[in-house]
Design a protein around this motif. Structure first.
Motif, PDB file in Angstrom:
ATOM      1  N   SER A   1      -9.201  23.515 -12.373  1.00 50.95           N
ATOM      2  CA  SER A   1      -8.512  22.775 -11.320  1.00 50.95           C
ATOM      3  C   SER A   1      -9.297  22.863 -10.016  1.00 50.95           C
ATOM      4  CB  SER A   1      -7.100  23.328 -11.123  1.00 50.95           C
ATOM      5  OG  SER A   1      -7.152  24.650 -10.614  1.00 50.95           O
TER       6      SER A   1
ATOM      7  N   LYS B   1      -7.872  22.956  -6.876  1.00 52.15           N
ATOM      8  CA  LYS B   1      -7.206  23.884  -5.974  1.00 52.15           C
ATOM      9  C   LYS B   1      -7.246  25.290  -6.572  1.00 52.15           C
ATOM     10  CE  LYS B   1      -2.748  24.664  -3.703  1.00 52.15           C
ATOM     11  NZ  LYS B   1      -1.340  24.197  -3.575  1.00 52.15           N
TER      12      LYS B   1
ATOM     13  N   TYR C   1      -2.935  28.673  -6.661  1.00 53.72           N
ATOM     14  CA  TYR C   1      -1.707  28.488  -7.439  1.00 53.72           C
ATOM     15  C   TYR C   1      -0.950  29.801  -7.683  1.00 53.72           C
ATOM     16  CZ  TYR C   1      -3.117  23.694  -8.347  1.00 53.72           C
ATOM     17  OH  TYR C   1      -3.446  22.377  -8.200  1.00 53.72           O
TER      18      TYR C   1
ATOM     19  N   HIS D   1       4.800  25.767 -10.250  1.00 50.85           N
ATOM     20  CA  HIS D   1       3.813  24.710 -10.476  1.00 50.85           C
ATOM     21  C   HIS D   1       3.919  24.254 -11.928  1.00 50.85           C
ATOM     22  CE1 HIS D   1       1.876  25.503  -6.599  1.00 50.85           C
ATOM     23  NE2 HIS D   1       2.000  26.801  -6.885  1.00 50.85           N
TER      24      HIS D   1
ATOM     25  N   VAL E   1      -2.312  19.354 -12.644  1.00 49.89           N
ATOM     26  CA  VAL E   1      -1.406  20.342 -12.050  1.00 49.89           C
ATOM     27  C   VAL E   1      -0.630  19.663 -10.939  1.00 49.89           C
ATOM     28  CG1 VAL E   1      -1.186  22.607 -10.991  1.00 49.89           C
ATOM     29  CG2 VAL E   1      -3.062  22.165 -12.593  1.00 49.89           C
ATOM     30  N   ASP E   2       0.697  19.745 -11.034  1.00 46.65           N
ATOM     31  CA  ASP E   2       1.611  19.230 -10.011  1.00 46.65           C
ATOM     32  C   ASP E   2       1.408  17.741  -9.746  1.00 46.65           C
ATOM     33  OD1 ASP E   2       2.739  21.693  -9.734  1.00 46.65           O
ATOM     34  OD2 ASP E   2       1.561  22.267  -7.994  1.00 46.65           O
TER      35      ASP E   2
END
Length: 1791
Positions: free
Chosen positions: A1269, A1271, A1274, A1280, A1295-1296
């Motif tokens: 990912s 980001k 997390y 999440h 993710v999200d």
């Protein structure tokens, strides 16, 4: 044993005692010694080689795996017998004592009743032997023979005769030409119609002819005579054979006597045939007696004389020989004993045969004498047909001749052989006795030598003991001397050290004395300073008092008004508290709306309380300012005084060590200490008085003001319970609707009464919460905060009651309702599930495109989901930021729905959606289920909603709300009832606002709560916030010496209350703690609470299965805890009774839990309770007035674990058919504070597939290819959602819905894998992976399994659960996360139009492979009908009662006017002389009304206060024809009208008296033990007969709410058996009938359907089910780990209208099925862990909850059953534990 092997060597091998295998070697030791093998047996075994069981034991040691067990006769065997309590092989007790019988003497013998096991009080039944077929061995109830009646079965029923025959009474039926259908009960003759004659009017009189039901016609002849059959004239009267016509009685008596004579001759013949055996036995008996006497005399003589003389010298030389002889003697003795026992047994058997022979001969003699007497009587007094007499005489003479010529010589060889065997036995016995005498002579010298040796050994032992004692004494003395020396050395050293210390102390003391003198001077000065402050303090106190009085006088009027207002609030609060307590968990509409109206009152009362609180706060602040300075000075003085005091004490301690030199100084210091104590005490008292303001008359006014304020706030905290505007209406509803099914009329009245309150609800609630928040933020005065929290708790309870109102609303096409959305919107992001009940009526309202519900943004933008009807299909619509997704349910058009409530559920997991439809079972079809699924395009998976703009509309929307285009449809027309939102119960009555809801023309629709299979078992759902309260528990049972509580619980929670009783400081708590049962109670014990807890696995119950928990409190012994009927733990009891009256179930109010520190951590139960019993008495928790916040019915979803918490050392493991390296999609929620951890893991050889968290980033790894990912934060403590997917082109990680990363799949990654094989995967970690295990929460995980649809994983079902919690998730956000509240908004493009999703066929559940089909429902619907109709001919709308003592129907809809006047009417047909027809009463049965039969007469009775009105008919109406009955009550007057002709009336004296009864009305009978208070016992049971046309005040009563043993009133012939009608029903047998691991079951059936459940037993491990399906009988067995079955399809079809005999024999894993002598069997896997537990047996069907899912049909059986036996014991359905539904016990419609 030493034996020669094949190679010639000698080896040792096990003795064959009796077998050489270890499991059947029962010898302590064995000896062969060159002769036959001799075994010394263990206890319980006998014989040379232990080949049989000893007396008092039973078994077969010769069978491998078998052994001898001790007889168990329940201490009921003959006490005069030493052994032989039971049969030595079968274990059946042979000598039961005390009037007991049975294999283990476990029940009373026939003709006796009582408790054979515990009380041992079997006593003789009082029943008449001639009229009784059997006597109940427990209660002594008499079961009469056919035609016999009476409590003791001592008289014939009306219309029956022949009691003295002892064969039952025969019905006395008259001929067709009789006036009556039955004859006179005394003369047994019938009144005839004109021209008919004979005793039973069966022929014409002389001079009459043409016999018919109207009589006979007179002969039209001159002579007056004619043929009685043709009417032909005769010249004279025809000669009539009087013996055939007029002498019929003598003929029948003669024929009967001849039959008896023939029977006696047959018995005589059999007895004569047995004479030969009897004579041989008698001779044998005499010979044995003579032989025994001779043996006894000779043996005694041989023992008295001895031919051996003492030869002491020779005995010493032959000692070794004597030892060998002693061994032989032991063996000989064993043989003699065996032979003696055999002789005794043979003698007893011979004696028994002789006694039987004597009895038979005596009986034969009596029968011959009776026969001779009868023949003499007939020869003298009777005119017997000579031909018949001659034939009988010849037959008798022939028999006598045959008996005389009977040759008994064939029996002679048998007698000779028996005599020879007896002689051989005698000879061997004499030889053994001779050896015994020789051995006896050798024994005395040997014993003497051995005794001398023993004496010498004893002397030597004594000398050794003395020597050892002397040595020990010496060692002890040496040890003591050494210790004494060491002590002296240590003492000397201590004295040296003490001397030096004393010198040092003297020096220190001299310095201390001088310091003490200086300190005392300083103390004197300090005392003078303190004295100087007394006057200023007194002056300040006086000024403070005056100032306080002025303040109090200034606000006296305000205080007085506050006090009066508080009193008014108290009165109103009490009224509301009573109303709130009466609202049950189901909740009624009016009570929910009443709770809503309370918000308006709370706003006003909270304002008043706020003003008073502010005034009091001001006063308190002024007092605090006035005393602040004084407190500061006082604190300084107290501190100085304390320091001085501590220093003085220290000096005092040092001075005590000094002797004479410091005595004077010590006294001075002690006097100083006393002075300082006095001063300190005065100062502390002054400080307490000033700071607390609670002393003398100075603060009295201020204290009064504070008390008033505190009372005002406390009352305002309870003001939630005030409902003045509709309190009168609530009381009326509570009286009329308690314990009743919901009806349209009741709802219409409720909604009409609450119309105005509903309109204001949306405004009141926000205003109330704002005011509460404002008050709470102010500075607290006393317990203001506590009271506000209490107000919030009560509001939450009121909302909980409103949420659980299980009542619908009717929408008229213009109305709509806005419902409060889910409280935690984060839970809706990943998974959103809504269930509801919908009712449409296509006949009244044509199906059009209409809106049903909408959840989403108020302006129709962003994400949303909804439900609608479009193109005659139910359509589920949702949007996750891209295209609209529409999932139409095309398999069941809405126009084809039945006009009842149908269950609908829509569910979304990520981008995957489903819609479910369940059609309830109708009269001819089973429950129908439909499913359709689809998925959203793209990658978005979260339901992104703004809490500020979210709305939830049902039925329609107001004009200012904009809907998305797919839902912009006309409002709904029909009825809707909400079910749940994400498994939380939700109701339309928890609404924000209702729009255009016309309560007059749109009354709510009533819903049948038991229409769906999952709700047919009574259960109560606890959500952790509510509880059930049973007040005055002793109204149903008493706290006795032994008190028992039983509760059945199913939960997955770790903690929760099961049972709680509190009384002051006393409490009794049964709870779930960390998944284990825990019991704690305290009745003021000196040692504190008694605690019973353990982490033993047998105490863990949070496994999503039902567990029966029982607590048995024995006040003088122990407290016993039972789990699933097994003892798991006990605790010694301090001998105290239970001091309680109320019981809380599943939780308790916070005020109760906070009353004691031991209860402060207790939480409410989250789970299901199926039943609660106190002293074996059941309670309906929903009907208890104190119950709050629980609901009826438990869904399976509530027991699934969708969340898991991992600790870093835990993981979850399971298996599935997946291939993640080729095609995979999986998603999950996660929340953690740790930067790394393994989320998902699967390995296949060296290949790994994983999803993990690395340095805060999410990483997908497939065979070394990593997708990470973007980001990396997390691990922020927030939730999440990730989705990982693999296909042929790429790897994807999202993710999200924002952080999306992809990687192209390399060509090298396409190598083959194991495909769809079952693989093991893990969540949260792995036992073998190199990754660090995860710490945090994982929830709503899913993977694309190949064998089922995508759905959230149920972690509860996983096979590997290592240190994982499936409940709470303790991960909290860090402070930094709390500060960051803003949300990141991203725009997502809307793509395309709505997408249609095709329907996929749902897969059937796993079951029998041979019985599966692609479409099971149509297959059963198209089955060919049976030869016999499933609906036998019956009277329309008529019901048959009887067969069991409590056959009945319950009717619950009663009008309010019933308490004043009632007019009931019905039609009755019966042959019963006694029985209850109608009964209604209040709970205590003080007020009642009843109609019953007594001696065939109708009796109508009811009470008026203490008086009773009783009306009895003069005629009998049990003649088997229909009679119309009307019974009226008008105040104190009663009237009984029969057939419109007979009018009987009576009334009670006195004026108007209050008279109230409660639901239900009982028809046909009452529950056990009921009505006996007001009705004679023999009439308090169900009558046998039919009822129809039951009406109240001219209106038909609706169908019964509950039915027990009631069927349609069938017409035509009947036969014996038990009939299961097509309306459905079953019979539950008690647990004495064991269908465990070994049993034999036989039954006869005649089915009227092709499929149905015959028998079902559900155990904790598995089940045993027998059913018919498509012409076959199937037996299905599941032992908990394996499932196996067998079936038989008989050549003669099951459905051909014939009786079929079914036999099932089970022996552990072997099951044999026999149907009409066609046999099949199955051998299943052997499960060594299987246990033999007794469980209830269901016959004819069972609740769906008890039936396994894998059977081909769950329909109830329709047809007849008879002759059911289990383990050779006949099953009587009339004694069953429960007969539920349409089951007729005793009679079946004939073919």
């Amino acid at each position: 044993m030493l034996a020669r092997s094949l190679d010639g060597r000698h080896t040792c091998r096990p003795c064959a005692c009796p077998l050489s295998v270890p499991s059947n070697n029962f010898a302590v030791r064995c000896d062969k010694g060159g002769g036959p093998l001799r075994c010394k047996c263990q206890e319980g075994y006998a014989g040379h080689v232990c080949e049989r069981c000893a007396p008092g034991f039973y078994g077969n040691p010769m069978a491998i795996g078998n052994s001898c067990k001790r007889c168990d006769c329940n201490s009921n065997s003959d006490p005069n017998l030493i052994f032989n309590e039971c049969h030595n092989v079968t274990g059946h007790c042979q000598h039961c004592w005390g009037n007991t019988a049975g294999a283990n003497c476990e029940r009373c013998a026939p003709g006796f009743y009582g408790d054979a096991i515990n009380a041992k009080n079997c006593r003789e039944c009082e029943c008449n032997e001639c009229g009784t077929s059997s006597c109940d061995d427990r209660k002594g109830m008499c079961h009469c023979k056919p035609g016999v009646t009476g409590r003791l079965c001592d008289q014939c029923e009306e219309g029956y005769f022949g009691f003295s025959s002892c064969q039952g009474c025969r019905r006395c039926e008259c001929g067709p030409a009789s006036i009556r259908s039955t004859c006179h009960p005394l003369t047994h003759s019938c009144p005839c119609r004109p021209g008919a004659g004979g005793r039973y009017c069966e022929r014409c009189l002389p001079g009459y002819w043409d016999y018919s039901p109207a009589g006979c016609q007179k002969c039209d002849c001159e002579s007056g005579h004619c043929d009685m059959h043709t009417g032909e004239c005769l010249p004279e009267a025809a000669t009539v054979n009087l013996c055939n016509i007029s002498c019929d009685e003598c003929i029948w008596h003669l024929i009967g006597d001849l039959r008896v004579s023939n029977k006696t001759l047959d018995q005589l013949k059999v007895a004569v045939l047995n004479i030969s055996t009897g004579a041989a036995a008698n001779d044998r008996l005499k010979y044995y007696n003579y032989t025994a006497q001779q043996l006894q005399a000779q043996f005694q003589g041989w023992r008295n004389r001895s031919s051996l003389k003492p030869q002491t010298g020779e005995l010493e030389k032959v000692t070794d020989t004597v030892v060998v002889d002693i061994k032989q003697l032991g063996e000989s003795e064993s043989v003699v004993k065996t032979l003696g026992n055999k002789l005794d047994t043979d003698t007893l058997e011979t004696l028994t045969l002789a006694e039987l022979l004597s009895i038979n001969l005596t009986d034969l003699n009596l029968r011959i004498e009776e026969m001779i007497h009868d023949w003499e009587l007939y020869s003298v007094h009777q005119d017997v047909d000579p031909e018949a007499a001659r034939r009988n005489t010849e037959q008798a003479q022939g028999m006598v001749t045959w008996m005389r010529t009977l040759d008994l010589s064939p029996r002679e060889p048998i007698a000779t052989d028996e005599s020879t065997e007896a002689h051989d036995l005698l000879r061997r016995t004499r030889q053994l006795e001779k050896k015994l005498m020789v051995t006896d002579g050798r024994l005395p010298p040997v014993k003497e030598i051995l005794s001398r040796f023993s004496a010498k050994l004893s002397d030597a032992q004594g000398f050794l003991q003395k020597a050892a004692g002397t040595v020990q004494e010496t060692e002890d003395m040496n040890r003591a001397s050494t210790l004494k020396f060491r002590r002296n050395e240590a003492k000397q050293q201590m004295l040296t050290e003490d001397h030096a210390a004393v010198n040092d102390t003297l020096g220190i003391a001299s310095g201390s004395i001088s310091e003490t003198e200086r300190t005392v001077a300083e103390v004197d000065a300090m005392v003078q300073n303190v004295t100087m402050y007394h006057a200023p303090i007194d002056g300040a106190s006086q000024r403070l008092t005056e100032k306080t009085e002025r303040l109090s006088l200034a606000d006296r009027d305000l205080v007085q008004r506050a006090d009066e207002h508080a009193n008014e609030l108290d009165r109103q609060a009490n009224d509301l508290e009573e109303d709130l307590r009466e609202s049950d968990a189901n909740g009624f509409v009016q009570k929910a709306i009443s709770a809503a109206n309370v918000y308006n009152n709370i706003v006003k009362y909270t304002d008043d309380a706020n003003i008073t609180s502010l005034t009091t706060l001001s006063l308190s602040q002024r007092v605090e300012d006035a005393t602040a300075g004084i407190n500061m000075q006082l604190g300084h003085l107290v501190t100085q005084s304390d320091n001085v005091f501590k220093e003085s004490v220290s000096l005092h301690s040092e001075q005590k060590e000094v002797e004479v030199e410091v005595i004077d100084k010590l006294k001075y210091i002690e006097e100083t200490k006393e002075t300082m104590d006095k001063n300190t005490k005065k100062l502390s008292e002054l400080a307490e008085d000033i700071s607390g303001i609670h002393a003398d008359r100075t603060p009295q006014r201020l204290e009064f003001t504070l008390n008033v304020a505190e009372g005002t706030l406390n009352r305002s905290a309870e003001v939630l319970q005030t409902i003045n505007p509709i309190s009168t209406k609530v009381e009326e509803w509570a009286n009329n609707m308690r314990n009743k099914e919901y009806s349209t009329t009741d709802y219409e009245q409720a909604v009409m009464s609450a119309g105005e309150a509903v309109e204001n609800l949306n405004v009141l609630v926000p205003k109330l919460l704002d005011r509460l928040k404002m008050v709470e933020e102010k500075k607290p005065v006393n317990n203001v905060t506590t009271n506000i929290l209490r107000i919030r708790e009560l509001i939450a309870q009121a909302r909980s009651v409103a949420k659980k109102v299980q009542v619908s609303m009717k929408f008229n096409g213009q109305s709509s309702v806005e419902v409060h959305p889910h409280s935690n919107l984060e839970d809706l992001k990943t998974v959103t599930s809504i269930s509801l009940f919908i009712r449409v009526d296509p006949d009244k309202d044509p199906i059009e495109d209409r809106f049903i519900l909408y959840l989403g943004d108020r302006n129709g933008r962003k994400d949303y989901m909804g439900l609608a009807i479009k193109n005659d299909n139910l359509v589920y619509v949702y949007n996750l930021g891209g295209e609209d997704v529409e999932i139409p349910l095309g398999s069941k058009p809405v126009s084809q729905w039945p006009a009842v409530f149908n269950y609908v559920k829509v569910e979304r997991l990520g981008r995957h959606g489903k819609v479910f439809l369940t059609i309830p079972s109708q009269s001819s079809t089973d429950e129908q289920k439909f499913i359709q699924k689809g998925e959203a395009p793209g990658t978005d998976s979260l339901f992104d909603i703004d809490p500020k703009d979210i709305v939830f509309f049902v039925g329609g929307v107001p004009a200012d709300v904009r809907l998305p285009p797919p839902l912009s449809l006309a409002p709904f027309v029909g009825c809707i009832e909400l079910g749940s939102l994400n498994n939380d119960v939700i109701s339309l009555y928890n609404f924000k606002e209702a729009h255009k809801m016309d309560v007059v023309t749109s009354a709510p629709c009533s819903r049948y709560k038991l229409a769906f299979s999952q709700s047919r078992v009574a259960s109560y759902l606890f959500d952790g916030t509510g509880y059930a309260l049973i007040n005055n528990i002793e109204r149903r049972g008493r706290f006795g010496v032994v008190t028992r509580f039983d509760i059945s619980v199913r939960t997955v929670a770790n903690n929760g209350v099961l049972l709680l009783m509190v009384n002051g400081d006393n409490f009794f708590l049964l709870e779930l703690k960390d998944g284990f049962l825990r019991l704690m109670y305290n009745f003021g014990f000196s040692k504190g609470p008694q605690l019973m807890e353990s982490n033993s696995p047998k105490l863990q119950i949070n496994d999503a299965r039902y567990h029966e928990v029982s607590v048995i409190y024995h006040q003088s012994k122990k407290v016993i805890l039972l789990l699933d009927k097994s003892h798991v733990k006990s605790l010694e009891n301090p001998k105290t009774t239970l001091p309680f009256t109320d019981i809380y179930i599943g939780g308790a109010p916070s005020s109760i839990l906070q009353s004691r520190p031991e209860l402060s951590a207790v939480v409410g139960l989250k789970g299901c309770v199926k039943g609660f019993q106190f002293q074996k008495k059941d309670f309906n928790l929903l009907e208890e007035p104190g119950t709050i916040g629980i609901s009826s019915g438990c869904s399976e979803e509530s027991f699934m674990s969708r969340k898991a918490y991992f600790t870093g050392e835990s993981y979850l493991g399971s298996t599935a058919k997946i291939s993640p390296f080729d095609s995979f999609e999986g998603g999950l929620n996660f929340r953690t504070l740790q930067p790394g951890g393994l989320l998902f893991y699967l390995s296949e050889g060296s290949d790994e597939f994983s999803i993990s968290l690395e340095n805060g980033a999410v990483v997908l790894n497939s065979r070394g290819t990593r997708v990470k990912s973007h980001k990396k934060q997390y691990n922020d403590g927030r939730t999440h959602f990730l989705v990982a997917s693999v296909n042929n082109q790429k790897y994807s990680l999202l993710v999200d819905d924002k952080d999306k990363q992809e990687k192209k799949r390399p060509s090298s990654a396409t190598r083959s894998s194991s495909g769809s094989a079952v693989k093991t995967f893990y969540y949260g970690g792995s036992p073998s992976s190199s990754f660090k295990n995860f710490t945090g929460c994982i929830s709503y995980a899913y993977i694309n399994r190949q064998d089922r649809d995508i759905e959230p994983e149920d972690f509860q079902r996983y096979t590997e659960k290592v240190q994982t919690s499936l409940q709470d998730c303790p991960v909290q956000r860090p402070p930094a996360a709390l500060l960051s509240r803003h949300r990141e908004h991203t725009s997502r493009a809307k793509q395309g139009q709505s997408q249609k999703v095709s329907r996929e066929k749902s897969s059937l559940p796993l079951g029998l492979m041979e019985l599966k089909s692609d479409d099971l429902e149509p297959l059963e619907l198209n089955d060919e009908p049976c030869y016999l109709s499933s609906s036998p001919r019956a009277t329309r709308k008529a019901f048959h009662y009887g067969g069991i003592a409590n056959s009945r129907q319950h009717y619950t809809d009663l009008p309010d006017s019933l308490s004043k006047r009632s007019h009931f009417s019905l039609s009755l047909k019966t042959h019963s002389s006694f029985g209850l027809i109608f009964y209604v009463s209040d709970v205590q049965e003080d007020n009642f009304m009843a109609l019953f039969l007594a001696h065939g007469k109708l009796v109508y009775t009811f009470n008026v206060a203490d008086q009773r009105v009783k009306i009895r008919s003069e005629e009998k109406y049990n003649d088997g024809v229909w009679h119309n009955v009307v019974f009226i009550r008008d105040g104190s007057m009663g009237r009984l009208i029969i057939d419109g002709l007979t009018v009987l009336e009576d009334r009670a004296q006195g004026g108007n008296v209050s008279w109230h009864v409660s639901s239900p009305v009982y028809v046909g009978g009452v529950p056990p033990e009921m009505a006996q208070k007001n009705i004679q016992r023999n009439s308090a049971y169900s009558f046998t007969g039919c009822l129809k046309n039951l009406q109240l005040d001219g209106q038909w009563l609706s169908s019964g709410a509950e039915t027990f043993g009631v069927t349609p009133c069938f017409e035509g012939l009947s036969e014996a058996g038990t009939y299961f009608s097509e309306e459905g029903g079953y019979v539950v047998l008690d647990e004495t009938f064991d269908l465990g691991l070994r049993f034999e079951l036989v039954m006869e059936v005649r089915p009227r359907v092709t499929s149905g459940v015959l028998l079902n037993v559900r155990t904790a491990e598995g089940y045993f089910t027998m059913y018919i399906h498509q012409g076959a009988v199937v037996v299905l067995v599941n032992d908990g780990s394996h499932e196996f079955f067998t079936k038989v399809s008989p050549r003669q079809g099951l459905c051909a209208g014939n009786w079929h005999r079914i036999t099932v024999i089970r022996d552990a894993n072997v099951v044999q099925l026999d149907v009409d002598s066609e046999v099949n069997h199955v051998v299943g896997p052997l499960d060594p862990g299987s246990t033999n537990t007794k469980k209830p047996v269901f016959i004819g069907g069972a609740p769906d909850l008890f039936l396994p899912e894998s059977i081909a049909t769950q329909k109830p059986y329709v047809g007849c059953v008879r002759n059911l036996t289990i383990n050779h014991s006949r099953v009587s359905f009339s004694k069953a534990v429960l007969v539920s539904g349409a089951v007729s016990v005793g009679t079946c419609p004939a073919a």
